[in-house]
Design a protein around this motif. Structure first.
Motif, PDB file in Angstrom:
ATOM      1  N   THR A   1       0.848  -1.179   0.000  1.00  0.00           N
ATOM      2  CA  THR A   1       0.000   0.000   0.000  1.00  0.00           C
ATOM      3  C   THR A   1       0.891   1.238   0.000  1.00  0.00           C
ATOM      4  O   THR A   1       2.008   1.201   0.532  1.00  0.00           O
ATOM      5  CB  THR A   1      -0.943   0.038   1.228  1.00  0.00           C
ATOM      6  OG1 THR A   1      -1.716   1.234   1.182  1.00  0.00           O
ATOM      7  CG2 THR A   1      -0.187  -0.021   2.527  1.00  0.00           C
TER       8      THR A   1
ATOM      9  N   ASP B   1      -0.334   4.096   1.258  1.00  0.00           N
ATOM     10  CA  ASP B   1      -0.824   4.880   2.388  1.00  0.00           C
ATOM     11  C   ASP B   1       0.046   4.567   3.604  1.00  0.00           C
ATOM     12  O   ASP B   1       0.021   3.460   4.148  1.00  0.00           O
ATOM     13  CB  ASP B   1      -2.289   4.530   2.661  1.00  0.00           C
ATOM     14  CG  ASP B   1      -2.900   5.372   3.764  1.00  0.00           C
ATOM     15  OD1 ASP B   1      -2.278   5.495   4.845  1.00  0.00           O
ATOM     16  OD2 ASP B   1      -3.999   5.900   3.544  1.00  0.00           O
ATOM     17  N   LYS B   2       0.819   5.561   4.050  1.00  0.00           N
ATOM     18  CA  LYS B   2       1.785   5.332   5.132  1.00  0.00           C
ATOM     19  C   LYS B   2       1.123   4.913   6.440  1.00  0.00           C
ATOM     20  O   LYS B   2       1.639   4.055   7.158  1.00  0.00           O
ATOM     21  CB  LYS B   2       2.624   6.589   5.353  1.00  0.00           C
ATOM     22  CG  LYS B   2       3.575   6.871   4.220  1.00  0.00           C
ATOM     23  CD  LYS B   2       4.369   8.146   4.493  1.00  0.00           C
ATOM     24  CE  LYS B   2       5.280   8.447   3.330  1.00  0.00           C
ATOM     25  NZ  LYS B   2       6.057   9.673   3.553  1.00  0.00           N
ATOM     26  N   THR B   3      -0.020   5.492   6.747  1.00  0.00           N
ATOM     27  CA  THR B   3      -0.701   5.146   7.998  1.00  0.00           C
ATOM     28  C   THR B   3      -1.171   3.698   7.967  1.00  0.00           C
ATOM     29  O   THR B   3      -0.984   2.951   8.936  1.00  0.00           O
ATOM     30  CB  THR B   3      -1.889   6.096   8.251  1.00  0.00           C
ATOM     31  OG1 THR B   3      -1.396   7.436   8.280  1.00  0.00           O
ATOM     32  CG2 THR B   3      -2.590   5.773   9.555  1.00  0.00           C
TER      33      THR B   3
END
Length: 171
Positions: free
Chosen positions: A33, A35-37
């Motif tokens: 992914t 998306d870092k979070t």
């Protein structure tokens, strides 16, 4: 009791040794992914899916001299892992990047590719991933800190420095 090494990064390395120091497993955790979070959450979840109460855990410390656009991720991930360890009431051993290198090679500035042969010589261990190799060394550090057993003088120096830093933190 097992010995666990965690090398936090975008491709987090994790290595598990049994109570006698025998290699059980080693793998990279690399969620697909951008998306870092989400990536941080998935890495932390995978780590904790593989931990048990009583594990002796060593985690590579922050590389404070690092630069680049990925550094915010590294620090976020490192803190997320430590916060969850704290929340789960699990203790860990903090090992600086230079201590990982010195424990394996005798020199704290060794390049990752130059750690392959010393790791093979000391522990007869090889892996394609430098993250898993680092995690394996971290698990060996955890074992030495717990048992007081080391093969070389430089490994003893690393363990003594870790114990001294831990004592300063607790006082």
């Amino acid at each position: 009791m097992r010995f666990i090494g965690i090398d936090p990064s975008g491709e987090t390395g994790m290595a598990l040794l049994d109570r006698n120091g025998n290699y059980l497993d080693g793998f990279e955790i690399a969620p697909d992914t951008s998306d870092k979070t989400v990536k941080i959450c998935e890495i932390v979840e995978t780590i904790f899916d593989n931990l048990e109460l009583g594990d002796v855990i060593a985690i590579e410390g922050f590389s404070f001299g690092s630069k680049g656009k990925g550094i915010d991720f590294q620090f976020g991930l490192g803190h997320a892992i430590r916060l969850e360890l704290y929340r789960q009431n699990m203790k860990w051993i903090e090992v600086s990047p230079t201590q990982v290198k010195k424990f394996a090679t005798g020199k704290g500035t060794t390049k990752k590719e130059n750690m392959i042969l010393p790791i093979m010589r000391h522990w007869n261990f090889e892996h394609d991933s430098n993250n898993v190799r680092d995690a394996f060394v971290l698990a060996q550090v955890a074992r030495s800190v717990q048992s007081g057993v080391f093969v070389t003088e430089y490994q003893k120096d690393v363990v003594e420095a870790i114990l001294e830093a831990a004592e300063k933190m607790s006082s």
